[in-house]
Design a protein around this motif. Structure first.
Motif, PDB file in Angstrom:
ATOM      1  N   LEU A  30       0.876  -1.104   0.106  1.00  0.00           N
ATOM      2  CA  LEU A  30       0.234   0.433  -0.443  1.00  0.00           C
ATOM      3  C   LEU A  30       1.015   1.151   0.233  1.00  0.00           C
ATOM      4  CD1 LEU A  30      -2.834  -1.037   2.296  1.00  0.00           C
ATOM      5  CD2 LEU A  30      -2.677  -1.074  -0.026  1.00  0.00           C
ATOM      6  N   VAL A  31       0.473   2.230  -0.637  1.00  0.00           N
ATOM      7  CA  VAL A  31       1.518   3.550  -0.683  1.00  0.00           C
ATOM      8  C   VAL A  31       0.246   4.313  -0.763  1.00  0.00           C
ATOM      9  CG1 VAL A  31       3.406   2.761  -2.066  1.00  0.00           C
ATOM     10  CG2 VAL A  31       0.510   3.782  -3.435  1.00  0.00           C
ATOM     11  N   GLU A  32       0.666   5.511   0.027  1.00  0.00           N
ATOM     12  CA  GLU A  32       0.016   7.225   0.985  1.00  0.00           C
ATOM     13  C   GLU A  32       0.131   7.917  -1.233  1.00  0.00           C
ATOM     14  OE1 GLU A  32      -0.291   7.912   3.935  1.00  0.00           O
ATOM     15  OE2 GLU A  32       0.363   5.449   4.600  1.00  0.00           O
ATOM     16  N   LYS A  33       0.512   7.682  -1.713  1.00  0.00           N
ATOM     17  CA  LYS A  33       0.265   8.918  -2.632  1.00  0.00           C
ATOM     18  C   LYS A  33       0.446   8.094  -4.353  1.00  0.00           C
ATOM     19  CE  LYS A  33       3.978  11.406  -2.090  1.00  0.00           C
ATOM     20  NZ  LYS A  33       5.020  11.728  -1.277  1.00  0.00           N
ATOM     21  N   PRO A  34      -0.583   8.410  -4.505  1.00  0.00           N
ATOM     22  CA  PRO A  34      -0.726   8.712  -5.956  1.00  0.00           C
ATOM     23  C   PRO A  34       0.295   8.403  -7.210  1.00  0.00           C
ATOM     24  CG  PRO A  34      -2.099  10.208  -5.661  1.00  0.00           C
ATOM     25  CD  PRO A  34      -1.298  10.382  -4.317  1.00  0.00           C
ATOM     26  N   LYS A  35       1.070   8.916  -7.553  1.00  0.00           N
ATOM     27  CA  LYS A  35       2.562   8.839  -8.164  1.00  0.00           C
ATOM     28  C   LYS A  35       3.966   9.613  -7.313  1.00  0.00           C
ATOM     29  CE  LYS A  35       0.287  12.538 -11.427  1.00  0.00           C
ATOM     30  NZ  LYS A  35      -1.716  12.757 -11.111  1.00  0.00           N
ATOM     31  N   GLY A  36       4.624   9.691  -7.926  1.00  0.00           N
ATOM     32  CA  GLY A  36       6.028  10.089  -7.027  1.00  0.00           C
ATOM     33  C   GLY A  36       6.945   9.269  -7.930  1.00  0.00           C
ATOM     34  N   GLU A  37       8.049   9.518  -7.660  1.00  0.00           N
ATOM     35  CA  GLU A  37       9.622   8.824  -8.111  1.00  0.00           C
ATOM     36  C   GLU A  37      10.019   8.045  -6.449  1.00  0.00           C
ATOM     37  OE1 GLU A  37      12.951   9.114 -10.652  1.00  0.00           O
ATOM     38  OE2 GLU A  37      12.072  10.374 -11.133  1.00  0.00           O
ATOM     39  N   ASP A  38       9.789   9.215  -5.767  1.00  0.00           N
ATOM     40  CA  ASP A  38      10.565   8.041  -4.411  1.00  0.00           C
ATOM     41  C   ASP A  38       9.531   7.628  -3.805  1.00  0.00           C
ATOM     42  OD1 ASP A  38      12.379  10.355  -4.835  1.00  0.00           O
ATOM     43  OD2 ASP A  38      12.065  11.811  -3.561  1.00  0.00           O
ATOM     44  N   SER A  48      -2.908   5.421 -11.785  1.00  0.00           N
ATOM     45  CA  SER A  48      -2.222   6.489 -11.703  1.00  0.00           C
ATOM     46  C   SER A  48      -1.159   6.716 -12.153  1.00  0.00           C
ATOM     47  CB  SER A  48      -2.716   6.950  -9.809  1.00  0.00           C
ATOM     48  OG  SER A  48      -1.569   7.073  -9.125  1.00  0.00           O
ATOM     49  N   TYR A  49       0.155   5.718 -11.613  1.00  0.00           N
ATOM     50  CA  TYR A  49       1.515   6.091 -12.078  1.00  0.00           C
ATOM     51  C   TYR A  49       2.101   4.711 -12.344  1.00  0.00           C
ATOM     52  CZ  TYR A  49       6.065   7.029 -10.403  1.00  0.00           C
ATOM     53  OH  TYR A  49       7.695   7.649 -10.795  1.00  0.00           O
ATOM     54  N   CYS A  50       2.801   4.616 -13.564  1.00  0.00           N
ATOM     55  CA  CYS A  50       3.517   3.658 -13.346  1.00  0.00           C
ATOM     56  C   CYS A  50       5.411   3.869 -13.528  1.00  0.00           C
ATOM     57  CB  CYS A  50       3.198   2.877 -15.090  1.00  0.00           C
ATOM     58  SG  CYS A  50       3.564   3.548 -16.596  1.00  0.00           S
ATOM     59  N   THR A  51       6.615   2.774 -13.619  1.00  0.00           N
ATOM     60  CA  THR A  51       7.681   3.519 -13.971  1.00  0.00           C
ATOM     61  C   THR A  51       8.556   2.070 -13.753  1.00  0.00           C
ATOM     62  OG1 THR A  51       9.245   4.279 -12.638  1.00  0.00           O
ATOM     63  CG2 THR A  51       7.599   2.876 -11.070  1.00  0.00           C
ATOM     64  N   TYR A  82       3.422  -0.375 -11.314  1.00  0.00           N
ATOM     65  CA  TYR A  82       2.531   0.542 -11.243  1.00  0.00           C
ATOM     66  C   TYR A  82       1.473   0.978 -10.141  1.00  0.00           C
ATOM     67  CZ  TYR A  82      -1.242  -3.316 -11.805  1.00  0.00           C
ATOM     68  OH  TYR A  82      -1.959  -3.990 -11.302  1.00  0.00           O
ATOM     69  N   VAL A  83       1.097   1.953 -10.478  1.00  0.00           N
ATOM     70  CA  VAL A  83       0.214   2.677  -8.555  1.00  0.00           C
ATOM     71  C   VAL A  83      -1.215   2.387  -9.641  1.00  0.00           C
ATOM     72  CG1 VAL A  83      -0.393   4.097  -7.104  1.00  0.00           C
ATOM     73  CG2 VAL A  83       2.023   3.912  -7.914  1.00  0.00           C
ATOM     74  N   ALA A  84      -2.148   1.311  -8.172  1.00  0.00           N
ATOM     75  CA  ALA A  84      -3.495   1.623  -8.664  1.00  0.00           C
ATOM     76  C   ALA A  84      -4.377   2.110  -7.284  1.00  0.00           C
ATOM     77  CB  ALA A  84      -4.114   0.382  -9.628  1.00  0.00           C
ATOM     78  N   GLN A  85      -5.493   2.662  -7.778  1.00  0.00           N
ATOM     79  CA  GLN A  85      -6.541   2.451  -6.805  1.00  0.00           C
ATOM     80  C   GLN A  85      -6.998   1.093  -7.158  1.00  0.00           C
ATOM     81  OE1 GLN A  85      -9.289   5.618  -7.464  1.00  0.00           O
ATOM     82  NE2 GLN A  85      -9.118   5.459  -4.447  1.00  0.00           N
ATOM     83  N   SER A  86      -8.046   0.708  -5.635  1.00  0.00           N
ATOM     84  CA  SER A  86      -8.093  -0.901  -5.984  1.00  0.00           C
ATOM     85  C   SER A  86      -9.721  -0.489  -5.658  1.00  0.00           C
ATOM     86  CB  SER A  86      -8.134  -0.994  -3.727  1.00  0.00           C
ATOM     87  OG  SER A  86      -8.993  -2.523  -3.260  1.00  0.00           O
ATOM     88  N   GLN A  87     -10.246  -1.671  -6.390  1.00  0.00           N
ATOM     89  CA  GLN A  87     -11.445  -1.284  -7.078  1.00  0.00           C
ATOM     90  C   GLN A  87     -12.293  -2.139  -5.468  1.00  0.00           C
ATOM     91  OE1 GLN A  87     -12.735  -3.583 -10.051  1.00  0.00           O
ATOM     92  NE2 GLN A  87     -14.465  -2.022 -10.883  1.00  0.00           N
ATOM     93  N   GLU A  88     -12.339  -2.661  -4.442  1.00  0.00           N
ATOM     94  CA  GLU A  88     -12.602  -2.886  -3.190  1.00  0.00           C
ATOM     95  C   GLU A  88     -12.254  -1.802  -2.607  1.00  0.00           C
ATOM     96  OE1 GLU A  88     -10.366  -5.772  -4.345  1.00  0.00           O
ATOM     97  OE2 GLU A  88     -12.266  -6.069  -6.046  1.00  0.00           O
ATOM     98  N   GLY A  98     -10.343   1.019  -2.453  1.00  0.00           N
ATOM     99  CA  GLY A  98     -10.443   2.339  -3.247  1.00  0.00           C
ATOM    100  C   GLY A  98      -8.762   2.633  -2.285  1.00  0.00           C
ATOM    101  N   ALA A  99      -7.786   2.095  -1.504  1.00  0.00           N
ATOM    102  CA  ALA A  99      -6.837   1.834  -1.320  1.00  0.00           C
ATOM    103  C   ALA A  99      -6.119   2.373  -2.634  1.00  0.00           C
ATOM    104  CB  ALA A  99      -5.742   1.222  -0.251  1.00  0.00           C
ATOM    105  N   LEU A 100      -4.501   2.876  -2.000  1.00  0.00           N
ATOM    106  CA  LEU A 100      -3.066   2.830  -3.353  1.00  0.00           C
ATOM    107  C   LEU A 100      -2.448   1.266  -3.043  1.00  0.00           C
ATOM    108  CD1 LEU A 100      -3.129   6.555  -3.804  1.00  0.00           C
ATOM    109  CD2 LEU A 100      -4.687   5.388  -5.483  1.00  0.00           C
ATOM    110  N   GLU A 101      -2.848   0.866  -4.190  1.00  0.00           N
ATOM    111  CA  GLU A 101      -1.219  -0.372  -4.504  1.00  0.00           C
ATOM    112  C   GLU A 101      -0.651  -0.282  -5.683  1.00  0.00           C
ATOM    113  OE1 GLU A 101      -4.966  -3.589  -3.360  1.00  0.00           O
ATOM    114  OE2 GLU A 101      -4.831  -3.013  -5.026  1.00  0.00           O
ATOM    115  N   CYS A 102       0.575  -0.419  -5.172  1.00  0.00           N
ATOM    116  CA  CYS A 102       1.944  -0.149  -5.923  1.00  0.00           C
ATOM    117  C   CYS A 102       2.333  -2.004  -6.051  1.00  0.00           C
ATOM    118  CB  CYS A 102       3.116   0.335  -4.907  1.00  0.00           C
ATOM    119  SG  CYS A 102       4.314   0.002  -6.447  1.00  0.00           S
TER     120      CYS A 102
END
Length: 150
Positions: free
Chosen positions: A28-36, A88-91, A102-108, A110-114
């Protein structure tokens, strides 16, 4: 093998470009995007993956303007379908350059998952990242075209 001009080809992408990768895991991640944020998430996933002695699931990752779909490479069973609008992001990680994430919002929840995947070569991880970026652009173009007539 991808031809040199593959980034200019739209037809295969509309159908979906397939890549065979190994699924490393999710955090799980806090932010939808960002390299760090992505680099830290990938480090956590890789560290966890190294601890577990299990074999990684081999998946066929298909990228299209609709999103990303994951299929088990052995059983051909559908693992997940992620809408392009939830990504929201891929790298490709700078240090672990064979890792695509990639980072996406969980359908179940709503959390951000990498989610991170290991590719056989650095070039393939980069190709997946570029293909997702291209899919974003194509989805936007299709959306704009659909809304232009209103």
């Amino acid at each position: 093998e991808l031809p040199e001009s593959w980034t200019d080809m739209q037809e295969p992408l509309l159908e979906g470009m397939c890549f065979t990768l190994k699924y490393l895991g999710m955090t799980l991640v806090e932010k939808p995007k960002g390299e760090d944020m992505a680099a830290a998430a990938i480090r956590r996933i890789v560290a966890t993956a190294r601890v577990g002695a299990r074999k990684f699931q081999k998946v066929i990752l298909t990228v299209s303007p609709r999103g990303i779909s994951l299929q088990d490479a052995d059983t051909k069973e559908m693992v997940e379908n992620i809408s392009i609008y939830r990504i929201s992001y891929c790298t490709t990680d700078k240090l672990q350059n064979k890792v695509f994430a990639y980072v996406a919002q969980s359908q179940e929840s709503g959390a951000l998952e990498c989610h991170a995947f290991l590719s056989p070569k650095k070039k393939i991880a980069q190709a997946v990242t570029l293909t997702v970026a291209q899919a974003f652009q194509m989805a936007l173009d299709l959306w704009e075209a659909a809304h232009a007539g209103r």
